[in-house]
Motif scaffolding. Sequence first.
Motif, PDB file in Angstrom:
ATOM      1  N   ARG A 170       0.724  -1.395  -0.044  1.00 33.52           N
ATOM      2  CA  ARG A 170       0.029  -0.233   0.170  1.00 33.52           C
ATOM      3  C   ARG A 170       0.966   1.318  -0.011  1.00 33.52           C
ATOM      4  O   ARG A 170       1.663   1.312   0.846  1.00 33.52           O
ATOM      5  N   TRP A 175      -2.547   0.382  -4.092  1.00 37.38           N
ATOM      6  CA  TRP A 175      -1.673  -0.844  -4.063  1.00 37.38           C
ATOM      7  C   TRP A 175      -1.016  -1.215  -5.229  1.00 37.38           C
ATOM      8  O   TRP A 175      -1.504  -1.226  -6.420  1.00 37.38           O
ATOM      9  N   GLN A 199      -7.276  -1.641  -4.835  1.00 36.83           N
ATOM     10  CA  GLN A 199      -7.371  -2.760  -3.707  1.00 36.83           C
ATOM     11  C   GLN A 199      -6.681  -4.118  -4.191  1.00 36.83           C
ATOM     12  O   GLN A 199      -6.586  -4.441  -5.200  1.00 36.83           O
ATOM     13  N   THR A 250      -2.392  -7.994   7.792  1.00 41.68           N
ATOM     14  CA  THR A 250      -1.365  -7.623   6.824  1.00 41.68           C
ATOM     15  C   THR A 250      -0.180  -7.956   7.335  1.00 41.68           C
ATOM     16  O   THR A 250       0.105  -8.416   8.406  1.00 41.68           O
TER      17      THR A 250
END
Length: 364
Positions: A170, A175, A199, A250
């Motif tokens: 990110r 992204w 995304q 993440t």
Amino acid sequence: MAEPNPLAALIKAEIEATGPITVSHYMHLCLNHPTHGYYAAGAPIGAAGDFTTAPEVSQLFGELIGAWLIAAWEQLGRPAPFALTELGPGRGTLMKDVLRVARSVPAFFEAAQVIMVETSAPLREQQCATLSASGKPVTHAASLDAVPPLPSLIVANEFLDALPADQWVRTDKGWHKRKIGLDADGALTFGLDPTPHPQPPKALNAPAPPGSVVEHSPAQDAVLTSLCDHLNSQGGAALMIDYGALEPGTGDTLQAVRKHEKTGPLTAPGSTDLTTHVDFHYLGQLASKAGLQTVQTATQGGFLVKLGLLERAGQLGAHASEAERDAISIAVERLASDAAMGQLFKVMAISPAPLAFAGFESEL
């Protein structure tokens, strides 16, 4: 002077010719290149290799998995014949222990057709040698699609983590897929594809700040889809055990291991074990969407303890020497404690039938 790395040379030549490559493509080349790939060597597991899997830690692990498979077979109505299938069987140690336990239930043992899904020729040879005294013929398959159309009990221990995965990073622009290219000195280096995307391929449970890394493995998706298709059409259940998380999140989990020590993932292509952690929450959602009625998860430690790890360790230690009892205690600690494999490894069971398998409490 360091010895030349032939796979690194091939990868650099590809990058020079076509541009930076994805992390998943890099992992595929490092692990599966037919000549220079990691599994072409065929001996990565054990004290003399690069890593040790749970079945190699102690017979306790394989015996408990065997007991779970027998109990699952009972819940499934004792199908006969059925395919007793292992994905990525390593040296065959897990299946050897499973079959030793299976002898105590003759109907299960006789009904089982042993299928080992393995692509590495050296590992296939090791598996045949390990199982030569098992009393069961072994059939090898190149993929799950080649498993006979039978009700199936499928186990995959440390299989999913070695399937190639992509990484997405990110930035304040969106992204970007992480790629591997060459630096000014011609060495392999990480970078980002300049094209942003709104995304990553899978949904997140919370906003991710700049710098966040999301991993997604199309190869894991494909295996999970194949598993679900097979179970939906033939019946049965699958048990998957691996590094991973039960909740979405993440993070960069790409790691390289050589001689039981972590090293840089770009340092020695083809000579190190490359893995990423498995997102069991995401795979469980895929299984549910595929129509499987049972999707259960647990930590490895909780799972093994519920299956009777401590009781079985006590049985083994009852007539053992002091040194043997110490070894059993160390193995139990390694398999089940939060400080070792117990919390790091997760377990997921899936089935198209509405079942309550031993060892689980949660359900996605």
